[in-house]
Design a protein around this motif. Structure first.
Motif, PDB file in Angstrom:
ATOM      1  N   ASN A 260       0.878  -0.960   0.168  1.00 41.65           N
ATOM      2  CA  ASN A 260      -0.205   0.155   0.000  1.00 41.65           C
ATOM      3  C   ASN A 260       0.667   1.413  -0.080  1.00 41.65           C
ATOM      4  N   LEU A 261       2.037   1.160   0.053  1.00 41.48           N
ATOM      5  CA  LEU A 261       2.973   2.280   0.205  1.00 41.48           C
ATOM      6  C   LEU A 261       3.537   2.635  -1.340  1.00 41.48           C
ATOM      7  N   ASN A 262       3.829   3.748  -1.639  1.00 42.67           N
ATOM      8  CA  ASN A 262       4.261   4.388  -2.981  1.00 42.67           C
ATOM      9  C   ASN A 262       5.621   3.859  -2.754  1.00 42.67           C
ATOM     10  N   TRP A 263       6.457   3.905  -3.987  1.00 35.00           N
ATOM     11  CA  TRP A 263       7.744   3.694  -3.983  1.00 35.00           C
ATOM     12  C   TRP A 263       8.648   4.672  -3.217  1.00 35.00           C
ATOM     13  N   GLU A 264       8.393   5.840  -3.038  1.00 37.05           N
ATOM     14  CA  GLU A 264       9.139   6.946  -2.374  1.00 37.05           C
ATOM     15  C   GLU A 264       9.080   6.526  -0.924  1.00 37.05           C
ATOM     16  N   ASP A 265       7.907   6.126  -0.404  1.00 35.87           N
ATOM     17  CA  ASP A 265       7.833   5.875   0.988  1.00 35.87           C
ATOM     18  C   ASP A 265       8.402   4.633   1.305  1.00 35.87           C
ATOM     19  N   ARG A 266       8.384   3.736   0.611  1.00 36.56           N
ATOM     20  CA  ARG A 266       9.034   2.612   0.729  1.00 36.56           C
ATOM     21  C   ARG A 266      10.471   2.648   0.945  1.00 36.56           C
ATOM     22  N   PHE A 267      11.104   3.614   0.053  1.00 31.28           N
ATOM     23  CA  PHE A 267      12.693   3.580   0.165  1.00 31.28           C
ATOM     24  C   PHE A 267      12.949   4.682   1.373  1.00 31.28           C
ATOM     25  N   ARG A 268      11.934   5.375   1.645  1.00 35.81           N
ATOM     26  CA  ARG A 268      12.280   6.308   2.965  1.00 35.81           C
ATOM     27  C   ARG A 268      12.564   5.280   4.183  1.00 35.81           C
ATOM     28  N   TYR A 269      11.642   4.205   4.145  1.00 35.58           N
ATOM     29  CA  TYR A 269      11.746   3.203   5.103  1.00 35.58           C
ATOM     30  C   TYR A 269      12.889   2.767   5.132  1.00 35.58           C
ATOM     31  N   ASP A 270      13.470   2.199   3.830  1.00 33.62           N
ATOM     32  CA  ASP A 270      14.503   1.337   3.932  1.00 33.62           C
ATOM     33  C   ASP A 270      15.606   2.158   4.378  1.00 33.62           C
ATOM     34  N   VAL A 271      15.716   3.591   3.972  1.00 30.47           N
ATOM     35  CA  VAL A 271      16.964   4.189   4.157  1.00 30.47           C
ATOM     36  C   VAL A 271      17.016   4.496   5.599  1.00 30.47           C
ATOM     37  N   TYR A 272      15.758   4.641   6.412  1.00 25.52           N
ATOM     38  CA  TYR A 272      15.671   4.956   7.880  1.00 25.52           C
ATOM     39  C   TYR A 272      16.228   3.693   8.458  1.00 25.52           C
ATOM     40  N   TYR A 273      15.942   2.677   7.948  1.00 24.29           N
ATOM     41  CA  TYR A 273      16.448   1.294   8.516  1.00 24.29           C
ATOM     42  C   TYR A 273      17.885   1.372   8.516  1.00 24.29           C
ATOM     43  N   VAL A 274      18.439   1.561   7.381  1.00 26.92           N
ATOM     44  CA  VAL A 274      20.060   1.538   7.172  1.00 26.92           C
ATOM     45  C   VAL A 274      20.584   2.560   8.392  1.00 26.92           C
ATOM     46  N   ASP A 275      19.925   3.627   8.368  1.00 31.45           N
ATOM     47  CA  ASP A 275      20.764   4.652   9.319  1.00 31.45           C
ATOM     48  C   ASP A 275      20.551   4.435  10.707  1.00 31.45           C
ATOM     49  N   ASN A 276      19.336   3.579  11.117  1.00 30.55           N
ATOM     50  CA  ASN A 276      18.969   3.420  12.462  1.00 30.55           C
ATOM     51  C   ASN A 276      19.211   1.756  12.964  1.00 30.55           C
ATOM     52  N   LEU A 277      19.901   0.863  12.058  1.00 27.66           N
ATOM     53  CA  LEU A 277      19.828  -0.400  12.268  1.00 27.66           C
ATOM     54  C   LEU A 277      20.177  -0.783  13.848  1.00 27.66           C
ATOM     55  N   SER A 278      19.385  -1.594  14.491  1.00 22.62           N
ATOM     56  CA  SER A 278      19.800  -2.064  15.983  1.00 22.62           C
ATOM     57  C   SER A 278      19.070  -3.143  16.156  1.00 22.62           C
ATOM     58  N   PHE A 279      19.495  -3.752  17.270  1.00 14.72           N
ATOM     59  CA  PHE A 279      18.748  -5.127  17.676  1.00 14.72           C
ATOM     60  C   PHE A 279      17.417  -5.186  17.948  1.00 14.72           C
ATOM     61  N   LEU A 280      17.180  -3.933  18.814  1.00 14.91           N
ATOM     62  CA  LEU A 280      15.995  -3.295  19.235  1.00 14.91           C
ATOM     63  C   LEU A 280      14.799  -3.090  17.971  1.00 14.91           C
ATOM     64  N   LEU A 281      15.471  -2.471  17.177  1.00  9.66           N
ATOM     65  CA  LEU A 281      14.732  -2.163  15.698  1.00  9.66           C
ATOM     66  C   LEU A 281      14.291  -3.363  15.156  1.00  9.66           C
ATOM     67  N   ASP A 282      15.234  -4.208  14.815  1.00  8.61           N
ATOM     68  CA  ASP A 282      15.134  -5.653  14.461  1.00  8.61           C
ATOM     69  C   ASP A 282      14.163  -6.591  15.010  1.00  8.61           C
ATOM     70  N   LEU A 283      14.029  -6.366  16.348  1.00  6.11           N
ATOM     71  CA  LEU A 283      13.097  -7.251  17.313  1.00  6.11           C
ATOM     72  C   LEU A 283      11.811  -6.654  17.201  1.00  6.11           C
ATOM     73  N   LYS A 284      11.528  -5.343  16.777  1.00  6.90           N
ATOM     74  CA  LYS A 284      10.407  -4.915  16.730  1.00  6.90           C
ATOM     75  C   LYS A 284       9.631  -4.917  15.344  1.00  6.90           C
ATOM     76  N   ILE A 285      10.551  -5.053  14.354  1.00  4.69           N
ATOM     77  CA  ILE A 285      10.199  -5.494  12.879  1.00  4.69           C
ATOM     78  C   ILE A 285       9.552  -7.122  13.004  1.00  4.69           C
ATOM     79  N   LEU A 286      10.430  -7.921  13.619  1.00  5.21           N
ATOM     80  CA  LEU A 286      10.405  -9.265  13.726  1.00  5.21           C
ATOM     81  C   LEU A 286       8.967  -9.344  14.205  1.00  5.21           C
ATOM     82  N   PHE A 287       8.512  -8.835  15.517  1.00  3.19           N
ATOM     83  CA  PHE A 287       7.281  -9.183  16.241  1.00  3.19           C
ATOM     84  C   PHE A 287       6.080  -8.571  15.173  1.00  3.19           C
ATOM     85  N   LYS A 288       6.125  -7.314  14.745  1.00  5.99           N
ATOM     86  CA  LYS A 288       5.322  -6.899  13.872  1.00  5.99           C
ATOM     87  C   LYS A 288       5.031  -7.899  12.589  1.00  5.99           C
TER      88      LYS A 288
END
Length: 209
Positions: free
Chosen positions: A148-176
């Motif tokens: 349901n996301l457009n391409w620009e929003d998808r890529f913004r999430y992707d780049v945000y992930y690259v800049d904020n990669l952490s164990f807690l963020l991965d855990l949050k994504i996994l549970f979701k």
């Protein structure tokens, strides 16, 4: 340390364990695929991976092998999904062979989804940063709207992930991700919105590189 060492270590250990546990589901899914439609059980396709290197992704095949109708028109992906494929996608069993990609070091459990090779020429320099980490089976964009996301929003999430990669963020994504699979929301059986074009078409086929 997590990004450099522990993430890859956890990926390897968990992928081996899950591949063993998931093998019965892969076998059962494979049997239904062979019964349902002719063709190979495993679908392979080259994708853009870590540091822009191409690799071959593995998935259980969920579509038939007939891309064109009787009049020569290309059929939509949603019309090519087989009966077995709908169930396999609903349960996300089609993603299980990607555990091999993780074991080989080509993918991670969590990261930006790997896209097809032809899209490479249309990324901006900022969007291209999504390849600064290993691609994932699931990712931040997938748990925040997916198709349901457009391409620009998808890529913004992707780049945000690259800049904020952490164990807690991965855990949050996994549970979701687990919650979405259990609830059936935004699973891979979901067809994308009609207004979402292929990425190269979205950029009017104007290459950046």
């Amino acid at each position: 340390m997590y990004k450099i060492f522990f993430k890859r270590l956890l990926d390897f250990i968990m992928s081996v364990v899950l591949l063993v546990l998931g093998l019965p589901f892969i076998i059962i899914g494979s049997i239904f695929i062979k019964i349902d439609s002719p063709g190979p059980v495993v679908f392979t396709q080259e994708r853009i991976g870590y540091k822009n290197k191409k690799f071959k992704i593995y998935k259980l095949r969920t579509m038939d092998l007939v891309p064109f109708d009787s009049e020569g028109n290309r059929r939509k992906d949603k019309d090519r999904i087989t009966k077995a494929g709908k169930i396999i996608r609903k349960l996300s069993i089609d993603e299980l062979p990607q555990l091999l990609n993780i074991i080989k070091g080509e993918m991670s459990f969590i990261g930006p989804r790997p896209l097809v090779l032809r899209y490479y020429h249309y990324y901006t320099d900022e969007e291209l940063r999504r390849h600064d980490v290993r691609p994932g089976i699931t990712g931040l964009a997938q748990v925040n709207g997916r198709s349901n996301l457009n391409w620009e929003d998808r890529f913004r999430y992707d780049v945000y992930y690259v800049d904020n990669l952490s164990f807690l963020l991965d855990l949050k994504i996994l549970f979701k991700t687990i919650r979405k699979i259990v609830s059936g929301a935004d699973t891979s059986v979901t067809t994308r919105p009609k207004n979402l074009k292929d990425f190269d078409a979205e950029r009017n086929f104007e290459k950046v590189r």
